[in-house]
Design a protein around this motif. Structure first.
Motif, PDB file in Angstrom:
ATOM      1  N   VAL A  89      53.091  38.724  30.389  1.00 43.16           N
ATOM      2  CA  VAL A  89      52.057  39.732  30.154  1.00 43.16           C
ATOM      3  C   VAL A  89      51.526  40.184  31.508  1.00 43.16           C
ATOM      4  O   VAL A  89      51.822  39.598  32.557  1.00 43.16           O
ATOM      5  N   SER A  90      50.729  41.228  31.497  1.00 44.34           N
ATOM      6  CA  SER A  90      50.107  41.705  32.725  1.00 44.34           C
ATOM      7  C   SER A  90      48.883  40.865  33.057  1.00 44.34           C
ATOM      8  O   SER A  90      48.349  40.146  32.202  1.00 44.34           O
ATOM      9  N   VAL A  91      48.442  40.978  34.299  1.00 44.50           N
ATOM     10  CA  VAL A  91      47.258  40.236  34.712  1.00 44.50           C
ATOM     11  C   VAL A  91      46.033  40.717  33.956  1.00 44.50           C
ATOM     12  O   VAL A  91      45.152  39.929  33.584  1.00 44.50           O
ATOM     13  N   THR A  92      45.964  42.022  33.695  1.00 42.67           N
ATOM     14  CA  THR A  92      44.830  42.571  32.948  1.00 42.67           C
ATOM     15  C   THR A  92      44.758  41.996  31.542  1.00 42.67           C
ATOM     16  O   THR A  92      43.691  41.575  31.078  1.00 42.67           O
ATOM     17  N   MET A  93      45.891  41.942  30.850  1.00 41.12           N
ATOM     18  CA  MET A  93      45.905  41.363  29.503  1.00 41.12           C
ATOM     19  C   MET A  93      45.651  39.859  29.555  1.00 41.12           C
ATOM     20  O   MET A  93      44.990  39.294  28.670  1.00 41.12           O
ATOM     21  N   PHE A  94      46.167  39.208  30.582  1.00 38.47           N
ATOM     22  CA  PHE A  94      45.960  37.763  30.726  1.00 38.47           C
ATOM     23  C   PHE A  94      44.471  37.440  30.837  1.00 38.47           C
ATOM     24  O   PHE A  94      44.002  36.467  30.255  1.00 38.47           O
ATOM     25  N   ARG A  95      43.737  38.269  31.573  1.00 38.22           N
ATOM     26  CA  ARG A  95      42.306  38.022  31.751  1.00 38.22           C
ATOM     27  C   ARG A  95      41.487  38.571  30.597  1.00 38.22           C
ATOM     28  O   ARG A  95      40.511  37.944  30.175  1.00 38.22           O
ATOM     29  N   ARG A  96      41.856  39.745  30.097  1.00 38.61           N
ATOM     30  CA  ARG A  96      41.053  40.372  29.048  1.00 38.61           C
ATOM     31  C   ARG A  96      41.139  39.586  27.751  1.00 38.61           C
ATOM     32  O   ARG A  96      40.121  39.378  27.070  1.00 38.61           O
ATOM     33  N   ARG A  97      42.314  39.125  27.403  1.00 38.69           N
ATOM     34  CA  ARG A  97      42.497  38.352  26.174  1.00 38.69           C
ATOM     35  C   ARG A  97      42.301  36.853  26.392  1.00 38.69           C
ATOM     36  O   ARG A  97      42.444  36.069  25.463  1.00 38.69           O
ATOM     37  N   ARG A  98      41.993  36.500  27.632  1.00 35.95           N
ATOM     38  CA  ARG A  98      41.701  35.093  27.977  1.00 35.95           C
ATOM     39  C   ARG A  98      42.853  34.173  27.561  1.00 35.95           C
ATOM     40  O   ARG A  98      42.649  33.131  26.931  1.00 35.95           O
ATOM     41  N   LEU A  99      44.050  34.572  27.932  1.00 35.90           N
ATOM     42  CA  LEU A  99      45.212  33.752  27.604  1.00 35.90           C
ATOM     43  C   LEU A  99      45.256  32.468  28.412  1.00 35.90           C
ATOM     44  O   LEU A  99      46.051  31.576  28.103  1.00 35.90           O
ATOM     45  N   HIS A 181      46.136  32.545  46.661  1.00 33.14           N
ATOM     46  CA  HIS A 181      45.749  33.816  46.071  1.00 33.14           C
ATOM     47  C   HIS A 181      46.079  33.786  44.584  1.00 33.14           C
ATOM     48  O   HIS A 181      46.530  32.764  44.043  1.00 33.14           O
ATOM     49  N   THR A 182      45.865  34.921  43.931  1.00 31.00           N
ATOM     50  CA  THR A 182      46.233  35.000  42.520  1.00 31.00           C
ATOM     51  C   THR A 182      47.747  35.001  42.329  1.00 31.00           C
ATOM     52  O   THR A 182      48.232  34.654  41.262  1.00 31.00           O
ATOM     53  N   ASN A 183      48.494  35.407  43.345  1.00 30.64           N
ATOM     54  CA  ASN A 183      49.953  35.355  43.302  1.00 30.64           C
ATOM     55  C   ASN A 183      50.428  34.464  44.445  1.00 30.64           C
ATOM     56  O   ASN A 183      50.230  34.763  45.613  1.00 30.64           O
ATOM     57  N   ASN A 184      51.036  33.343  44.104  1.00 27.98           N
ATOM     58  CA  ASN A 184      51.526  32.384  45.089  1.00 27.98           C
ATOM     59  C   ASN A 184      53.027  32.144  45.005  1.00 27.98           C
ATOM     60  O   ASN A 184      53.610  31.624  45.956  1.00 27.98           O
ATOM     61  N   LEU A 185      53.641  32.498  43.900  1.00 29.96           N
ATOM     62  CA  LEU A 185      55.081  32.329  43.759  1.00 29.96           C
ATOM     63  C   LEU A 185      55.810  33.524  44.349  1.00 29.96           C
ATOM     64  O   LEU A 185      55.324  34.655  44.261  1.00 29.96           O
ATOM     65  N   PRO A 186      56.980  33.300  44.958  1.00 33.61           N
ATOM     66  CA  PRO A 186      57.749  34.438  45.471  1.00 33.61           C
ATOM     67  C   PRO A 186      58.241  35.322  44.330  1.00 33.61           C
ATOM     68  O   PRO A 186      58.726  34.841  43.317  1.00 33.61           O
ATOM     69  N   GLY A 187      58.078  36.605  44.514  1.00 39.32           N
ATOM     70  CA  GLY A 187      58.496  37.557  43.497  1.00 39.32           C
ATOM     71  C   GLY A 187      57.380  38.032  42.599  1.00 39.32           C
ATOM     72  O   GLY A 187      57.569  39.009  41.855  1.00 39.32           O
ATOM     73  N   PRO A 189      54.245  40.119  41.929  1.00 40.59           N
ATOM     74  CA  PRO A 189      53.576  41.234  42.616  1.00 40.59           C
ATOM     75  C   PRO A 189      52.099  40.954  42.819  1.00 40.59           C
ATOM     76  O   PRO A 189      51.458  40.238  42.046  1.00 40.59           O
ATOM     77  N   THR A 190      51.549  41.543  43.862  1.00 39.90           N
ATOM     78  CA  THR A 190      50.129  41.374  44.167  1.00 39.90           C
ATOM     79  C   THR A 190      49.314  42.282  43.271  1.00 39.90           C
ATOM     80  O   THR A 190      49.546  43.492  43.229  1.00 39.90           O
ATOM     81  N   PRO A 191      48.367  41.742  42.511  1.00 41.35           N
ATOM     82  CA  PRO A 191      47.556  42.603  41.647  1.00 41.35           C
ATOM     83  C   PRO A 191      46.616  43.472  42.463  1.00 41.35           C
ATOM     84  O   PRO A 191      46.288  43.168  43.611  1.00 41.35           O
ATOM     85  N   SER A 192      46.218  44.573  41.867  1.00 44.37           N
ATOM     86  CA  SER A 192      45.296  45.502  42.523  1.00 44.37           C
ATOM     87  C   SER A 192      44.016  45.601  41.689  1.00 44.37           C
ATOM     88  O   SER A 192      44.070  45.764  40.459  1.00 44.37           O
ATOM     89  N   PRO A 193      42.843  45.474  42.313  1.00 45.68           N
ATOM     90  CA  PRO A 193      42.632  45.241  43.756  1.00 45.68           C
ATOM     91  C   PRO A 193      42.804  43.772  44.107  1.00 45.68           C
ATOM     92  O   PRO A 193      42.513  42.901  43.299  1.00 45.68           O
ATOM     93  N   ALA A 194      43.285  43.530  45.312  1.00 47.58           N
ATOM     94  CA  ALA A 194      43.498  42.166  45.776  1.00 47.58           C
ATOM     95  C   ALA A 194      42.165  41.587  46.242  1.00 47.58           C
ATOM     96  O   ALA A 194      41.391  42.241  46.935  1.00 47.58           O
ATOM     97  N   CYS A 195      41.883  40.345  45.857  1.00 41.91           N
ATOM     98  CA  CYS A 195      40.648  39.679  46.255  1.00 41.91           C
ATOM     99  C   CYS A 195      40.968  38.661  47.339  1.00 41.91           C
ATOM    100  O   CYS A 195      42.115  38.220  47.479  1.00 41.91           O
ATOM    101  N   PRO A 196      39.979  38.264  48.142  1.00 42.25           N
ATOM    102  CA  PRO A 196      40.235  37.278  49.198  1.00 42.25           C
ATOM    103  C   PRO A 196      40.735  35.960  48.614  1.00 42.25           C
ATOM    104  O   PRO A 196      40.392  35.578  47.490  1.00 42.25           O
ATOM    105  N   GLY A 197      41.548  35.274  49.410  1.00 39.95           N
ATOM    106  CA  GLY A 197      42.104  34.013  48.966  1.00 39.95           C
ATOM    107  C   GLY A 197      41.119  32.867  49.071  1.00 39.95           C
ATOM    108  O   GLY A 197      40.021  32.986  49.628  1.00 39.95           O
TER     109      GLY A 197
END
Length: 249
Positions: A89-99, A181-187, A189-197
């Motif tokens: 799923v997308s990061v937005t859906m992951f957070r919005r639906r609290r998966l 960060h929110t993305n630590n695995l290779p491959g 993508p960095t979500p937008s907007p990116a927040c400090p680590g």
């Protein structure tokens, strides 16, 4: 009669309360032997029909994280974007639906900006296998957040929380060894907007910084004691030294 009940908020998706509802179900009583702690069968409407909840329903109990804010040595930490990618799923859906409610307990502390999970635990959870417990032994290569790094200091030399945060903000504390960060695995993508680590420090780095601080404090006290004037012996009359004249006892 209800076995368990949970009241969801008005603007909250009820599907995220499925696993907490199963966890609050009391054990079955009335028969001798090992009590059943979850129903054998779960009936729900189509909104709960998802592979994630089907796999998660088979294994309800997760091992608790006894050391929040600590990434044990040899473990891989993943963030929101990594977990969303594994769920498909997308990061937005992951957070919005609290998966994230279906995932094991986080490695990070509750309520922090950057949530981190253990990759092996997430893989086991999504595959329907038993979730392995995290190691509880302390290791010099454990990665610690700011609060855990302060707790790793010896109790006699542990700084106050306000002083510790002020030193870290001013750059006077131990330097971070790794930033997550929110993305630590290779491959991923960095979500937008990116927040400090979130900065993490090795336990060995924190203890080495404390030893250096202690050595500097001891050396400063020894230099001060050598340069300070010697105190007169107690009990004898001492007159004030006049300028250019020897002392009269």
């Amino acid at each position: 009669m209800f076995l368990a009940a949970i009241f969801a908020g008005g603007n909250c998706d009820e599907v995220i309360q499925l696993i907490p509802l199963l966890q609050t179900t009391p054990p079955n009583r009335g028969r001798r032997g090992w009590p059943l702690r979850r129903p054998k069968r779960t009936s729900a409407d189509r909104s709960y029909d998802h592979d994630t909840y089907r796999r998660r329903n088979n294994i309800v109990d997760f091992p608790a994280n006894s050391r929040p804010g600590v990434i044990p040595v040899g473990r891989t930490a993943i963030g929101d974007a990594d977990a969303a990618s594994l769920l498909g799923v997308s990061v937005t859906m992951f957070r919005r639906r609290r998966l994230y409610a279906v995932l094991p307990p986080t490695l990070s502390r509750p309520g922090v900006r950057i949530r981190l999970w253990d990759l092996d635990q997430v893989h086991a959870c999504l595959s329907g296998q038993a979730v392995p417990a995290l190691p509880i032994e302390e290791d010099p290569l454990d990665l610690l957040d700011s609060d855990a790094a302060r707790g790793a200091l010896p109790e006699g030399r542990r700084l106050a929380a306000e002083t510790w945060r002020a030193r870290l903000s001013a750059g006077a504390g131990p330097a971070p060894d790794q930033t997550f960060h929110t993305n630590n695995l290779p491959g991923t993508p960095t979500p937008s907007p990116a927040c400090p680590g979130a900065p993490y420090r090795f336990r060995a780095t924190v203890l080495a910084w404390d030893a250096q601080r202690q050595a500097f404090s001891v050396g400063r006290r020894s230099v001060t004691s050598k340069t300070a004037p010697a105190r007169p012996p107690a009990g004898g009359p001492v007159r004030a030294l006049q300028a250019g004249a020897p002392a009269v006892m």
